[in-house]
Design a protein around this motif. Structure first.
Motif, PDB file in Angstrom:
ATOM      1  N   LYS A 214       6.785   0.367  31.257  1.00 21.39           N
ATOM      2  CA  LYS A 214       5.766  -0.669  31.400  1.00 21.39           C
ATOM      3  C   LYS A 214       6.206  -1.664  32.457  1.00 21.39           C
ATOM      4  O   LYS A 214       7.343  -2.144  32.439  1.00 21.39           O
ATOM      5  N   GLY A 215       5.316  -1.982  33.377  1.00 21.48           N
ATOM      6  CA  GLY A 215       5.651  -2.989  34.376  1.00 21.48           C
ATOM      7  C   GLY A 215       4.646  -3.025  35.502  1.00 21.48           C
ATOM      8  O   GLY A 215       3.873  -2.087  35.708  1.00 21.48           O
ATOM      9  N   GLY A 216       4.671  -4.118  36.234  1.00 21.24           N
ATOM     10  CA  GLY A 216       3.641  -4.387  37.226  1.00 21.24           C
ATOM     11  C   GLY A 216       3.765  -3.577  38.499  1.00 21.24           C
ATOM     12  O   GLY A 216       4.787  -2.961  38.795  1.00 21.24           O
ATOM     13  N   LEU A 217       2.669  -3.611  39.267  1.00 22.62           N
ATOM     14  CA  LEU A 217       2.619  -3.074  40.624  1.00 22.62           C
ATOM     15  C   LEU A 217       2.478  -4.252  41.577  1.00 22.62           C
ATOM     16  O   LEU A 217       1.535  -5.030  41.472  1.00 22.62           O
ATOM     17  N   ARG A 218       3.410  -4.351  42.508  1.00 20.59           N
ATOM     18  CA  ARG A 218       3.487  -5.493  43.420  1.00 20.59           C
ATOM     19  C   ARG A 218       3.129  -5.049  44.829  1.00 20.59           C
ATOM     20  O   ARG A 218       3.689  -4.075  45.348  1.00 20.59           O
ATOM     21  N   TYR A 219       2.185  -5.760  45.465  1.00 21.61           N
ATOM     22  CA  TYR A 219       1.846  -5.521  46.865  1.00 21.61           C
ATOM     23  C   TYR A 219       2.400  -6.680  47.678  1.00 21.61           C
ATOM     24  O   TYR A 219       1.858  -7.796  47.656  1.00 21.61           O
ATOM     25  N   HIS A 220       3.484  -6.428  48.389  1.00 18.94           N
ATOM     26  CA  HIS A 220       4.130  -7.474  49.179  1.00 18.94           C
ATOM     27  C   HIS A 220       4.927  -6.805  50.293  1.00 18.94           C
ATOM     28  O   HIS A 220       5.564  -5.771  50.063  1.00 18.94           O
ATOM     29  N   PRO A 221       4.939  -7.377  51.505  1.00 21.03           N
ATOM     30  CA  PRO A 221       5.601  -6.696  52.624  1.00 21.03           C
ATOM     31  C   PRO A 221       7.114  -6.568  52.477  1.00 21.03           C
ATOM     32  O   PRO A 221       7.727  -5.713  53.116  1.00 21.03           O
ATOM     33  N   ALA A 222       7.736  -7.390  51.638  1.00 24.01           N
ATOM     34  CA  ALA A 222       9.201  -7.399  51.548  1.00 24.01           C
ATOM     35  C   ALA A 222       9.756  -6.544  50.418  1.00 24.01           C
ATOM     36  O   ALA A 222      10.966  -6.518  50.201  1.00 24.01           O
ATOM     37  N   VAL A 223       8.908  -5.835  49.674  1.00 24.08           N
ATOM     38  CA  VAL A 223       9.420  -5.081  48.526  1.00 24.08           C
ATOM     39  C   VAL A 223      10.268  -3.899  48.989  1.00 24.08           C
ATOM     40  O   VAL A 223      10.095  -3.369  50.091  1.00 24.08           O
TER      41      VAL A 223
ATOM     42  N   ILE B 235       8.111  -5.352  21.472  1.00 31.17           N
ATOM     43  CA  ILE B 235       6.947  -4.495  21.668  1.00 31.17           C
ATOM     44  C   ILE B 235       7.409  -3.120  22.133  1.00 31.17           C
ATOM     45  O   ILE B 235       8.434  -2.992  22.804  1.00 31.17           O
ATOM     46  N   PRO B 236       6.680  -2.057  21.786  1.00 37.95           N
ATOM     47  CA  PRO B 236       7.166  -0.687  21.998  1.00 37.95           C
ATOM     48  C   PRO B 236       6.946  -0.150  23.409  1.00 37.95           C
ATOM     49  O   PRO B 236       6.212   0.821  23.634  1.00 37.95           O
ATOM     50  N   PHE B 237       7.592  -0.776  24.357  1.00 31.55           N
ATOM     51  CA  PHE B 237       7.560  -0.335  25.748  1.00 31.55           C
ATOM     52  C   PHE B 237       8.975  -0.330  26.315  1.00 31.55           C
ATOM     53  O   PHE B 237       9.850  -1.071  25.851  1.00 31.55           O
ATOM     54  N   GLY B 238       9.161   0.479  27.353  1.00 29.46           N
ATOM     55  CA  GLY B 238      10.351   0.416  28.174  1.00 29.46           C
ATOM     56  C   GLY B 238      10.041  -0.343  29.447  1.00 29.46           C
ATOM     57  O   GLY B 238       9.043  -1.055  29.529  1.00 29.46           O
ATOM     58  N   GLY B 239      10.890  -0.171  30.459  1.00 27.15           N
ATOM     59  CA  GLY B 239      10.725  -0.952  31.672  1.00 27.15           C
ATOM     60  C   GLY B 239      10.437  -0.122  32.900  1.00 27.15           C
ATOM     61  O   GLY B 239      11.052   0.928  33.135  1.00 27.15           O
ATOM     62  N   GLY B 240       9.484  -0.585  33.700  1.00 25.56           N
ATOM     63  CA  GLY B 240       9.170   0.032  34.979  1.00 25.56           C
ATOM     64  C   GLY B 240       8.699  -1.025  35.960  1.00 25.56           C
ATOM     65  O   GLY B 240       8.347  -2.138  35.570  1.00 25.56           O
ATOM     66  N   LYS B 241       8.691  -0.695  37.229  1.00 26.11           N
ATOM     67  CA  LYS B 241       8.178  -1.612  38.252  1.00 26.11           C
ATOM     68  C   LYS B 241       7.923  -0.813  39.515  1.00 26.11           C
ATOM     69  O   LYS B 241       8.593   0.196  39.787  1.00 26.11           O
ATOM     70  N   GLY B 242       6.968  -1.260  40.302  1.00 21.87           N
ATOM     71  CA  GLY B 242       6.688  -0.560  41.542  1.00 21.87           C
ATOM     72  C   GLY B 242       5.681  -1.311  42.388  1.00 21.87           C
ATOM     73  O   GLY B 242       5.371  -2.477  42.133  1.00 21.87           O
ATOM     74  N   GLY B 243       5.173  -0.614  43.393  1.00 26.74           N
ATOM     75  CA  GLY B 243       4.194  -1.237  44.263  1.00 26.74           C
ATOM     76  C   GLY B 243       4.206  -0.629  45.647  1.00 26.74           C
ATOM     77  O   GLY B 243       4.752   0.452  45.876  1.00 26.74           O
ATOM     78  N   ILE B 244       3.619  -1.360  46.577  1.00 23.16           N
ATOM     79  CA  ILE B 244       3.475  -0.899  47.954  1.00 23.16           C
ATOM     80  C   ILE B 244       3.961  -1.990  48.895  1.00 23.16           C
ATOM     81  O   ILE B 244       3.662  -3.173  48.692  1.00 23.16           O
TER      82      ILE B 244
ATOM     83  N   PRO C 245      -0.982  -5.643  36.647  1.00 22.57           N
ATOM     84  CA  PRO C 245      -0.973  -6.483  37.851  1.00 22.57           C
ATOM     85  C   PRO C 245       0.351  -7.216  38.040  1.00 22.57           C
ATOM     86  O   PRO C 245       1.078  -7.483  37.087  1.00 22.57           O
ATOM     87  N   ASP C 246       0.648  -7.542  39.269  1.00 21.28           N
ATOM     88  CA  ASP C 246       1.828  -8.322  39.627  1.00 21.28           C
ATOM     89  C   ASP C 246       1.478  -9.083  40.906  1.00 21.28           C
ATOM     90  O   ASP C 246       0.299  -9.247  41.222  1.00 21.28           O
ATOM     91  N   VAL C 247       2.471  -9.518  41.633  1.00 22.14           N
ATOM     92  CA  VAL C 247       2.240 -10.247  42.884  1.00 22.14           C
ATOM     93  C   VAL C 247       1.392  -9.388  43.827  1.00 22.14           C
ATOM     94  O   VAL C 247       1.708  -8.230  44.087  1.00 22.14           O
ATOM     95  N   GLY C 248       0.291  -9.942  44.318  1.00 23.16           N
ATOM     96  CA  GLY C 248      -0.544  -9.249  45.291  1.00 23.16           C
ATOM     97  C   GLY C 248      -1.538  -8.268  44.709  1.00 23.16           C
ATOM     98  O   GLY C 248      -2.285  -7.623  45.454  1.00 23.16           O
ATOM     99  N   THR C 249      -1.557  -8.113  43.373  1.00 26.46           N
ATOM    100  CA  THR C 249      -2.541  -7.233  42.736  1.00 26.46           C
ATOM    101  C   THR C 249      -3.265  -8.007  41.644  1.00 26.46           C
ATOM    102  O   THR C 249      -2.845  -9.092  41.253  1.00 26.46           O
ATOM    103  N   ASN C 250      -4.337  -7.434  41.138  1.00 28.55           N
ATOM    104  CA  ASN C 250      -5.196  -8.159  40.194  1.00 28.55           C
ATOM    105  C   ASN C 250      -6.015  -7.153  39.375  1.00 28.55           C
ATOM    106  O   ASN C 250      -5.849  -5.935  39.524  1.00 28.55           O
TER     107      ASN C 250
END
Length: 415
Positions: free
Chosen positions: A72-81, A102-111, A147-152
């Protein structure tokens, strides 16, 4: 207060992990397993722009640990990722979900992109192409973005639609969706509401009141704006806010409702008449009861931490303090409420949304609010109790609780 420790870590999250685990009795092999992500994926996404030119962008997803539930984790759209940033943030999500139970693990990603440089049509095409390349690792029981930085919510709607092409109706594949597509009432403001609840609770445990407490908020996007709204409703005095356009300061406190109307109309806080201009750096150095960094990571670092004069820090953003800054504040006796507790309201209501999607039964907004408060305050009590019992700072206490729960689960299944 314990002495700051000198450590050589790849990032702040791994430093905090090492400090906490040095106090836990965890097998060294298991510790190495907990440090290591389950999977890291990078894809290249060709995009034909509306002017006919071709641009190739990089997309990422790091899946850290899923022993407690789907990644579980957000998708971030930012030029510096980059992959290193997502690796640290994915681990942060593992500990955050564990901490609040809560019954989730950790993830993160984006473009790696600046969404402001793309048209809505281009962003839609980019998002759907990314989803087409990632759909085999996404899913309600596999990996649930948000959602995360740059997404909605609109970006989540595009992912939802593209994923459904391959897998049929699966509303639980993403959270933070529009309510019309199975999103949850209360999700948009959940992180800010949680920050306010945690701020009030920790102040109370420190024998201070939130009423008339001076608040400075660095970052006035979704999280910062809602944090200001809810703390204002609790009786706090918001004296300073800032966003990418600049900052505002009024030592007597701002008319937050008027500021929010101005922000919704103009899309920025500058130009609001109820305060004087201030820079982001000046805001971070203000004397105030609570400083709340609610923008990007690393805004308080070794070069400016010494100028922080707030009585308490509450991390509404993910990793807003570097390890060196955290140790500076610890040495000076300034309590820091860590991100894995303070901003967990967002993922908690994402969990509620996921539950509603799995059950096919929606909740009333009042239930969302009451369940959020119950879970956030339960976690806050555990952190403060552990900090007092073990004589450690709040961050170390939070990591000790979170990592220990994951480690015990790993031992039970036989890592």
């Amino acid at each position: 207060m314990p002495e700051p420790e000198k450590r050589n870590c790849q990032d702040a999250e791994s430093c905090f992990f090492e400090i906490a685990t040095s106090r836990l009795k965890i097998d060294s092999n298991l510790l190495q397993f907990l440090r290591t992500p389950f999977r890291e994926i990078k894809v290249e996404i060709p995009l034909v722009r509306e002017d006919g030119t071709l641009q190739v962008l990089s997309g990422y997803r790091v899946q850290h640990n899923n022993v407690l539930g789907p990644f579980k984790g957000g998708l971030r759209y930012h030029p510096a990722v980059n992959m290193g940033e997502f690796r640290a943030l994915a681990a942060l999500m593992t500990w955050k979900c564990s901490l609040v139970g809560i019954p989730f693990g950790g993830g993160k990603g984006g473009i790696a992109c600046d969404p402001k440089e793309f048209t809505a049509k281009e962003l839609q095409e980019l998002t759907k192409s990314f989803t087409a390349k990632m759909h085999h690792i996404f899913g309600p029981r596999l990996d649930v973005p948000a959602p995360d930085v740059g997404t909605n919510p609109r970006v989540m709607a595009w992912i939802y639609e593209e994923y459904n092409k391959y897998n049929g109706y699966s509303p639980g594949v993403v959270t933070g969706k529009p309510v019309e597509l199975g999103g949850s009432y209360g999700r948009l403001e959940a992180t800010g509401r949680g920050v306010a609840l945690i701020t009030r609770y920790v102040l109370k445990r420190l024998r201070k009141e939130v009423e008339r407490r001076s608040i400075a908020i660095q970052g006035f996007g979704n999280v910062g704006a809602h944090t200001a709204k809810f703390l204002n409703e609790m009786g706090a005095k918001v004296i300073a806010v800032s966003d990418a356009s600049g900052g505002l300061f009024n030592k007597r406190g701002m008319d937050v409702e008027s500021l929010l109307r101005h922000f919704r109309k103009e899309g920025k806080i500058t130009g609001f008449g109820g305060a004087e201009p201030i820079s982001n750096e000046e805001l971070l150095a203000l004397e105030c009861g609570v400083l709340i960094p609610a923008a990007l990571d690393g805004v308080i670092h070794k070069d400016n931490a010494g100028r922080v004069k707030a009585s308490m820090i509450v991390e509404a953003a993910n990793s807003p303090l570097t390890y060196e800054a955290d140790q500076n504040l610890l040495e000076r006796g300034i309590p820091v409420v860590p991100d894995i507790l303070a901003n967990a309201g967002g993922v908690t209501v994402s969990y509620f949304e996921w539950v509603q999607n799995i059950q096919g039964y929606g909740w009333e907004e009042e239930r969302v609010h009451s369940e959020l408060e119950r879970i956030m305050l339960r976690a806050a009590q555990a952190v403060v109790d552990t900090a007092e019992r073990e004589k450690v700072d709040y961050r170390t206490a939070a990591y000790m609780i979170a990592v220990d729960r994951v480690a015990k689960a790993m031992e039970l299944i036989g890592f």
